[in-house]
Design a protein around this motif. Structure first.
Motif, mmCIF file in Angstrom:
data_model
loop_
_atom_site.group_PDB
_atom_site.id
_atom_site.type_symbol
_atom_site.label_atom_id
_atom_site.label_comp_id
_atom_site.label_asym_id
_atom_site.label_seq_id
_atom_site.Cartn_x
_atom_site.Cartn_y
_atom_site.Cartn_z
ATOM 1 N N ILE A 3 -12.603 20.462 -29.590
ATOM 2 C CA ILE A 3 -11.893 21.359 -28.683
ATOM 3 C C ILE A 3 -10.548 21.716 -29.303
ATOM 4 O O ILE A 3 -9.787 20.833 -29.703
ATOM 5 C CB ILE A 3 -11.688 20.720 -27.302
ATOM 6 C CG1 ILE A 3 -13.042 20.462 -26.623
ATOM 7 C CG2 ILE A 3 -10.820 21.620 -26.417
ATOM 8 C CD1 ILE A 3 -12.928 19.782 -25.272
ATOM 9 N N VAL A 5 -7.078 23.319 -28.392
ATOM 10 C CA VAL A 5 -6.182 23.732 -27.313
ATOM 11 C C VAL A 5 -5.005 24.456 -27.955
ATOM 12 O O VAL A 5 -4.351 23.926 -28.852
ATOM 13 C CB VAL A 5 -5.673 22.527 -26.496
ATOM 14 C CG1 VAL A 5 -4.771 23.002 -25.363
ATOM 15 C CG2 VAL A 5 -6.846 21.720 -25.950
ATOM 16 N N GLN A 43 -3.268 19.448 -21.310
ATOM 17 C CA GLN A 43 -4.705 19.694 -21.321
ATOM 18 C C GLN A 43 -5.364 19.078 -22.557
ATOM 19 O O GLN A 43 -6.496 18.584 -22.493
ATOM 20 C CB GLN A 43 -4.977 21.192 -21.219
ATOM 21 C CG GLN A 43 -4.594 21.740 -19.847
ATOM 22 C CD GLN A 43 -4.866 23.210 -19.662
ATOM 23 O OE1 GLN A 43 -5.658 23.820 -20.383
ATOM 24 N NE2 GLN A 43 -4.217 23.810 -18.670
ATOM 25 N N CYS A 47 -8.355 16.299 -22.478
ATOM 26 C CA CYS A 47 -9.594 16.393 -23.264
ATOM 27 C C CYS A 47 -9.808 15.125 -24.077
ATOM 28 O O CYS A 47 -10.917 14.567 -24.102
ATOM 29 C CB CYS A 47 -9.535 17.596 -24.202
ATOM 30 S SG CYS A 47 -9.578 19.209 -23.426
ATOM 31 N N ALA A 52 -13.233 13.698 -25.934
ATOM 32 C CA ALA A 52 -13.536 14.851 -26.784
ATOM 33 C C ALA A 52 -12.566 14.906 -27.965
ATOM 34 O O ALA A 52 -11.351 14.813 -27.776
ATOM 35 C CB ALA A 52 -13.413 16.151 -25.979
ATOM 36 N N THR A 54 -10.034 16.443 -30.114
ATOM 37 C CA THR A 54 -9.167 17.522 -29.641
ATOM 38 C C THR A 54 -8.030 17.781 -30.616
ATOM 39 O O THR A 54 -7.396 16.847 -31.108
ATOM 40 C CB THR A 54 -8.574 17.161 -28.262
ATOM 41 O OG1 THR A 54 -9.638 16.825 -27.358
ATOM 42 C CG2 THR A 54 -7.780 18.314 -27.691
ATOM 43 N N GLY A 253 -8.522 20.251 -18.473
ATOM 44 C CA GLY A 253 -8.936 19.551 -19.677
ATOM 45 C C GLY A 253 -10.215 18.766 -19.481
ATOM 46 O O GLY A 253 -11.098 18.750 -20.356
ATOM 47 N N THR A 254 -10.336 18.111 -18.340
ATOM 48 C CA THR A 254 -11.548 17.345 -18.052
ATOM 49 C C THR A 254 -12.756 18.268 -17.944
ATOM 50 O O THR A 254 -13.834 17.965 -18.464
ATOM 51 C CB THR A 254 -11.377 16.545 -16.756
ATOM 52 O OG1 THR A 254 -10.266 15.658 -16.890
ATOM 53 C CG2 THR A 254 -12.624 15.733 -16.447
ATOM 54 N N ALA A 256 -13.270 21.167 -19.413
ATOM 55 C CA ALA A 256 -13.680 21.612 -20.741
ATOM 56 C C ALA A 256 -14.389 20.502 -21.510
ATOM 57 O O ALA A 256 -15.423 20.728 -22.151
ATOM 58 C CB ALA A 256 -12.467 22.113 -21.522
ATOM 59 N N ALA A 257 -13.834 19.293 -21.448
ATOM 60 C CA ALA A 257 -14.445 18.172 -22.177
ATOM 61 C C ALA A 257 -15.848 17.890 -21.671
ATOM 62 O O ALA A 257 -16.761 17.604 -22.458
ATOM 63 C CB ALA A 257 -13.566 16.933 -22.044
#
Length: 297
Positions: A3, A5, A43, A47, A52, A54, A253-254, A256-257
């Motif tokens: 991910i 950001v 965020q 993640c 994830a 990140t 963030g959660t 997306a993860a």
């Protein structure tokens, strides 16, 4: 799985008080602390805490706050190799007053304001190799637009439009996940959300603008979202709020993860709600964000 950001990194200066001061009034606070924050950094930490891999793309200043923020991100597992230091510029700061679990914030962007389209272009390869790109609006719009242009149609784009500012509607077409809160959504739909029915109307307008999976967070009242088949309302979880500073970032963030990890939209929203609910029971921004085992346990 990765991910990216792209967003802000700030130092939050948090003052607690029993009530908000009136104009010209001075009150004694009930506590003070510094906490690394900024919507992008928050965020990214969310993640990473959800497991994830990140990366944070953005800028800090060449001051003690910038160094502290970079160290804090690394401590949480966020990769900072693309986070640049802008010489001669202060790191972004946020003055936050917390009262009865709610907050008021004054933001000075500092180095965040120096994130440019050219900076985005320098990191094109990282962006295009990602499983998801996350964006907010605490960096210049030109950089946000450039990132969307690069990623849209190639990498899923998560846009959390906070703080809300007018957006070029052509940029919204094809956005994968768009997650304003109940106040911010009025900027993009013209609907003042007073309840779930209003939120559903606003959700339909966001879909009509070409957004694939719009969501509207409603604070402690819950969330409405489109899961690809139907509009859904999920009630908020009942908790005793201490500090709501990073609740929206924890949710974003959660979400997306979990999507990147293969969860369905319904599963991802459920986990994101639980993570956000836990975050408001703790003071601070990144420190308040739970890890995945806490949320699932």
């Amino acid at each position: 799985m990765k991910i990216i950001v792209i967003g802000s990194a700030n130092m939050d200066m948090v003052m607690k008080t029993v009530r908000m001061p009136e104009a010209g009034e001075t009150l004694n606070g009930t506590g003070f602390f510094l906490s690394a924050g900024g919507k992008g950094a928050n965020q990214a930490v969310a993640c990473a805490k959800m497991g994830a891999p990140t990366w944070l793309l953005g800028k800090v200043g060449d001051d003690v706050f910038g160094q502290s923020i970079s160290e804090n991100l690394a401590r949480y597992g966020v990769q900072t190799g693309c986070l640049e230091t802008e010489p001669g510029v202060n790191t972004g700061v946020a003055a936050i007053t917390v009262c009865a679990g709610n907050n008021r914030i004054i933001l000075e962007g500092g180095a965040n304001k120096t994130v440019t389209p050219a900076y985005i272009d320098r990191h094109q390869d990282e962006i295009l190799s990602a499983s998801a790109v996350m964006l907010q609006l605490e960096i210049p719009l030109a950089a946000v637009y450039r990132a969307i242009e690069l990623a849209k149609g190639k990498v899923p784009v998560f846009l959390n439009p906070a703080p809300a500012v007018p957006l070029d509607e052509s940029m919204l077409v094809g956005i994968d996940y768009f997650s304003p809160n109940e106040l911010e959504v009025g900027m993009y739909t013209g609907i003042q959300v007073r309840g779930v029915e209003d939120a559903m109307m606003a959700l339909n307008l966001l879909k009509a603008k070409g957004i694939r999976f719009p969501l509207i967070t409603l604070g402690d009242k819950g969330v409405v979202y489109y899961n690809g088949t139907e509009n859904i309302y999920k009630e908020g979880l009942r908790v005793i709020a201490v500090d709501s500073t990073a609740a929206g970032d924890t949710f974003s963030g959660t979400l997306a993860a979990m999507i990147v990890s293969g969860k369905t939209m319904d599963e991802a929203v459920d986990i994101a709600q639980r993570a956000a609910a836990i975050s408001v029971t703790r003071p601070g921004a990144q420190d308040s964000i739970p890890v995945l085992s806490e949320v699932l346990g």
